[in-house]
Design a protein around this motif. Structure first.
Motif, PDB file in Angstrom:
ATOM      1  N   CYS A  65     -29.351 -67.896  17.741  1.00  9.75           N
ATOM      2  CA  CYS A  65     -30.775 -67.669  18.028  1.00  9.75           C
ATOM      3  C   CYS A  65     -31.243 -68.670  19.072  1.00  9.75           C
ATOM      4  O   CYS A  65     -30.879 -69.856  19.008  1.00  9.75           O
ATOM      5  CB  CYS A  65     -31.618 -67.851  16.766  1.00  9.75           C
ATOM      6  SG  CYS A  65     -31.444 -66.524  15.559  1.00  9.75           S
ATOM      7  N   LEU A  66     -32.033 -68.190  19.972  1.00 14.02           N
ATOM      8  CA  LEU A  66     -32.671 -69.081  20.933  1.00 14.02           C
ATOM      9  C   LEU A  66     -33.965 -69.589  20.316  1.00 14.02           C
ATOM     10  O   LEU A  66     -34.942 -68.844  20.170  1.00 14.02           O
ATOM     11  CB  LEU A  66     -32.961 -68.352  22.246  1.00 14.02           C
ATOM     12  CG  LEU A  66     -33.722 -69.163  23.305  1.00 14.02           C
ATOM     13  CD1 LEU A  66     -32.919 -70.405  23.707  1.00 14.02           C
ATOM     14  CD2 LEU A  66     -34.037 -68.301  24.523  1.00 14.02           C
ATOM     15  N   LEU A  67     -33.964 -70.874  19.932  1.00 17.21           N
ATOM     16  CA  LEU A  67     -35.141 -71.492  19.333  1.00 17.21           C
ATOM     17  C   LEU A  67     -35.930 -72.212  20.423  1.00 17.21           C
ATOM     18  O   LEU A  67     -35.356 -72.806  21.335  1.00 17.21           O
ATOM     19  CB  LEU A  67     -34.745 -72.482  18.241  1.00 17.21           C
ATOM     20  CG  LEU A  67     -33.786 -71.962  17.160  1.00 17.21           C
ATOM     21  CD1 LEU A  67     -33.530 -73.042  16.123  1.00 17.21           C
ATOM     22  CD2 LEU A  67     -34.332 -70.698  16.520  1.00 17.21           C
ATOM     23  N   THR A  68     -37.225 -72.157  20.304  1.00 15.68           N
ATOM     24  CA  THR A  68     -38.078 -72.804  21.310  1.00 15.68           C
ATOM     25  C   THR A  68     -39.192 -73.578  20.625  1.00 15.68           C
ATOM     26  O   THR A  68     -39.617 -73.240  19.507  1.00 15.68           O
ATOM     27  CB  THR A  68     -38.708 -71.776  22.265  1.00 15.68           C
ATOM     28  OG1 THR A  68     -39.549 -70.888  21.521  1.00 15.68           O
ATOM     29  CG2 THR A  68     -37.644 -70.984  23.005  1.00 15.68           C
ATOM     30  N   ALA A  69     -39.621 -74.619  21.280  1.00 15.09           N
ATOM     31  CA  ALA A  69     -40.808 -75.385  20.869  1.00 15.09           C
ATOM     32  C   ALA A  69     -41.503 -75.831  22.141  1.00 15.09           C
ATOM     33  O   ALA A  69     -40.846 -76.213  23.120  1.00 15.09           O
ATOM     34  CB  ALA A  69     -40.422 -76.567  19.998  1.00 15.09           C
ATOM     35  N   THR A  70     -42.804 -75.787  22.127  1.00 18.09           N
ATOM     36  CA  THR A  70     -43.575 -76.053  23.350  1.00 18.09           C
ATOM     37  C   THR A  70     -44.534 -77.213  23.130  1.00 18.09           C
ATOM     38  O   THR A  70     -45.198 -77.312  22.095  1.00 18.09           O
ATOM     39  CB  THR A  70     -44.361 -74.801  23.774  1.00 18.09           C
ATOM     40  OG1 THR A  70     -43.429 -73.745  24.055  1.00 18.09           O
ATOM     41  CG2 THR A  70     -45.185 -75.074  25.017  1.00 18.09           C
ATOM     42  N   VAL A  71     -44.569 -78.077  24.127  1.00 19.47           N
ATOM     43  CA  VAL A  71     -45.520 -79.190  24.144  1.00 19.47           C
ATOM     44  C   VAL A  71     -46.579 -78.882  25.209  1.00 19.47           C
ATOM     45  O   VAL A  71     -46.247 -78.762  26.390  1.00 19.47           O
ATOM     46  CB  VAL A  71     -44.824 -80.525  24.483  1.00 19.47           C
ATOM     47  CG1 VAL A  71     -45.852 -81.650  24.575  1.00 19.47           C
ATOM     48  CG2 VAL A  71     -43.760 -80.838  23.447  1.00 19.47           C
TER      49      VAL A  71
END
Length: 523
Positions: free
Chosen positions: A344-350
């Protein structure tokens, strides 16, 4: 008719008496009225009627319109005028009564005026229909006013015969768009018309799809679902009903069924899409990042290693090095991407914000005198800044809260001005010279010949300013004696003009005439 003489004779045993009277015999009034021949008694909308009156032997008239208020008399006429002019502004039936009378009796005349409103027609918008439909056209028509007949017309992919009846019922079977028009025909008013359209659709194949990715986890970024018939309504866990954006975090782990309805289409095509969301450990990053454009590079951190950072100002995607100066001012996302064990391509954004560095310009140096009182540096240097609204901070020897307090001694002092806006600062150096200048010195009397084209006045220290007659260069003290008359002329030499250090000296200059020559004996 006319005047008649009547004699009365009364007689008894004593004798007789006679009385004579004159009586005027008149005819009963004969009433005859109407309207001007150019107008009909059946009118459309607001109309003006001029009544005619050919009555005979009438002494007075009275016009009456009982039960009506939508009229008025024009051109100075009234309800007692023989031939009034009347405007009928409101549609309706007006009963017109005229009374003509004299001393004998009254006669009456009556007529009716029908004022009709012009036709107005409005065709409602027709909903799109699927496959085939039968409609009664009159159900979608709003009509008011006076009309005689309705004419219907249909144009579309195929000819549709329209019956001549008032409410034709039609069946549409061929897909496409039809133009429906109606016209109200009136014998007394302008015709009125309107149009609408009918869209006949056929069922279309519906396909739903998600982006081609290996797997979706709860920590994956939202994905956009698509439909071959866009514009419908999505429903199901974690999906936006209008955009079709599916958020795995909102849906949660598990197998989800997403529904789609082509509600904007008459055939209402519908389908479902199955999505599997795998559980994943969330990636934890900072809630936000805020920096000035002149800050040093920062290191971004994520709770799980092995991913990459992408976004403006990222100089090392693996190490998470972010350079605010390279990114430049603005608001933008910085995203951390990681492919986990489930692929899975996991993402988190700041959410990042870089604030602009303010600018400041001030003179390199300013000058005050020993005798001056304490100085407010903002007022002395007058900084030019961008953007406005920030705060000034002065640092250096003798500076307290933006004021310089000197000890009465000459010398040079160095300061730094810091201008801060929204937490970002710019600095500029400044120099303050405390001067104790010597007073200017000049020969009290100087003389030149009138014939000289140019001469220079003498004074020290240099750098001052001369004032007086015949000056061609006040800075250098150049005068033109030949333009001056002979005699004594007054000049002033000033140094540090316009400052508290200003000082001056007056000089007398003699201009000699060339003929004024004296010699002693035997010379």
């Amino acid at each position: 008719t006319g005047e008649q003489e009547v004699t009365l004779v009364a007689t008894n045993g004593c004798g007789s008496d006679t009385m004579v009277r004159t009586i005027n015999v008149i005819n009963s009034p004969e009433i005859q009225a109407g309207i001007d021949e150019s107008r009909s008694v059946y009118a459309c909308g607001a109309t003006v009627i001029s009544f005619t009156n050919d009555s005979e032997d009438a002494d007075y008239y009275h016009w009456n319109f009982p039960g009506q208020s939508g009229y008025r008399f024009l051109n100075g006429t009234t309800d007692t005028s023989p031939e009034p002019i009347v405007e009928f502004a409101v549609g309706g039936t007006y009963n017109v009564y005229l009374t003509a009378g004299n001393a004998c009796r009254e006669s009456h005349w009556q007529t009716t005026i029908e004022v009709v409103g012009p036709p107005r027609v409005v065709l409602d918008s027709l909903p799109a229909v699927c496959d085939t439909t039968t409609i009664a056209l009159r159900e979608y028509l709003t009509i008011s006013g006076e009309y005689d007949t309705l004419n219907w017309m249909i144009r579309g992919p195929t000819d549709v015969p329209v019956p001549t009846e008032d409410n034709p019922v039609l069946t549409f079977t061929m897909p496409g768009q039809y133009l429906i028009a109606v016209e109200a025909i009136s014998a007394h008013c302008p015709n009125a018309s309107d149009t609408t359209t009918l869209l006949l659709q056929t069922p279309q194949p519906l396909e739903l799809s998600a982006p081609t990715i290996d797997a979706i986890c709860t920590g994956s970024a939202p994905v956009a679902l698509s439909s071959s018939l866009p514009g419908g309504i999505w429903s199901g866990p974690g999906v936006n009903d209008t955009t079709g954006i599916f958020d795995p975090a909102l849906a949660g782990s598990g197998r989800h069924t997403i529904q789609y309805l082509a509600a904007h289409r008459a055939c209402g095509e519908t389908d479902t899409l199955a999505l599997e969301v795998l559980p994943s450990e969330p990636i934890v990053v900072s809630d936000s990042l805020s920096a000035c454009a002149n800050d040093q590079a920062l290191v971004l951190r994520a709770s799980q290693e092995g991913g990459v950072w992408v976004g403006r100002g990222i100089t090392d995607s693996l190490a998470g090095i972010f350079d605010p100066g390279l990114a430049g001012p603005g608001r933008f996302p910085l995203t951390y991407r990681l492919v986990n064990a489930d692929n899975c391509l996991l993402t988190a954004t700041v959410p990042a914000r870089v604030r602009a560095v303010p600018t400041i310009e001030i003179p390199e140096a300013q000058r005050i005198c020993v005798g001056q009182s304490d100085v407010t540096l903002d007022e002395l240097f007058e900084p030019t800044v961008w953007p406005a609204g920030g705060s000034f901070t002065w640092t250096g020897d003798g500076v307290t809260q933006g004021q310089f307090r000197h000890q009465g001694e000459a010398g040079q002092h160095s300061f730094q001005l810091t201008y801060t806006v929204d937490g970002c600062a710019a600095q500029a150096p400044a120099t303050l010279i405390v001067a104790n200048p010597a007073p200017p010195v000049a020969a009290p009397q100087q003389s030149f010949c009138h014939s000289e084209a140019s001469a220079q006045l003498q004074a020290s220290p240099p750098g001052g300013h001369w004032s007086g007659p015949g000056l061609t260069d006040p800075t250098q003290g150049i005068i033109s004696p030949h333009t001056l008359g002979s005699g004594t002329h007054s000049y002033t030499y000033t140094v540090d003009a316009g400052t508290p250090c200003a000082a001056s000296i007056d000089v007398e200059v003699a201009i000699w005439d060339d003929a004024m020559v004296e010699a002693g004996a035997n010379q």
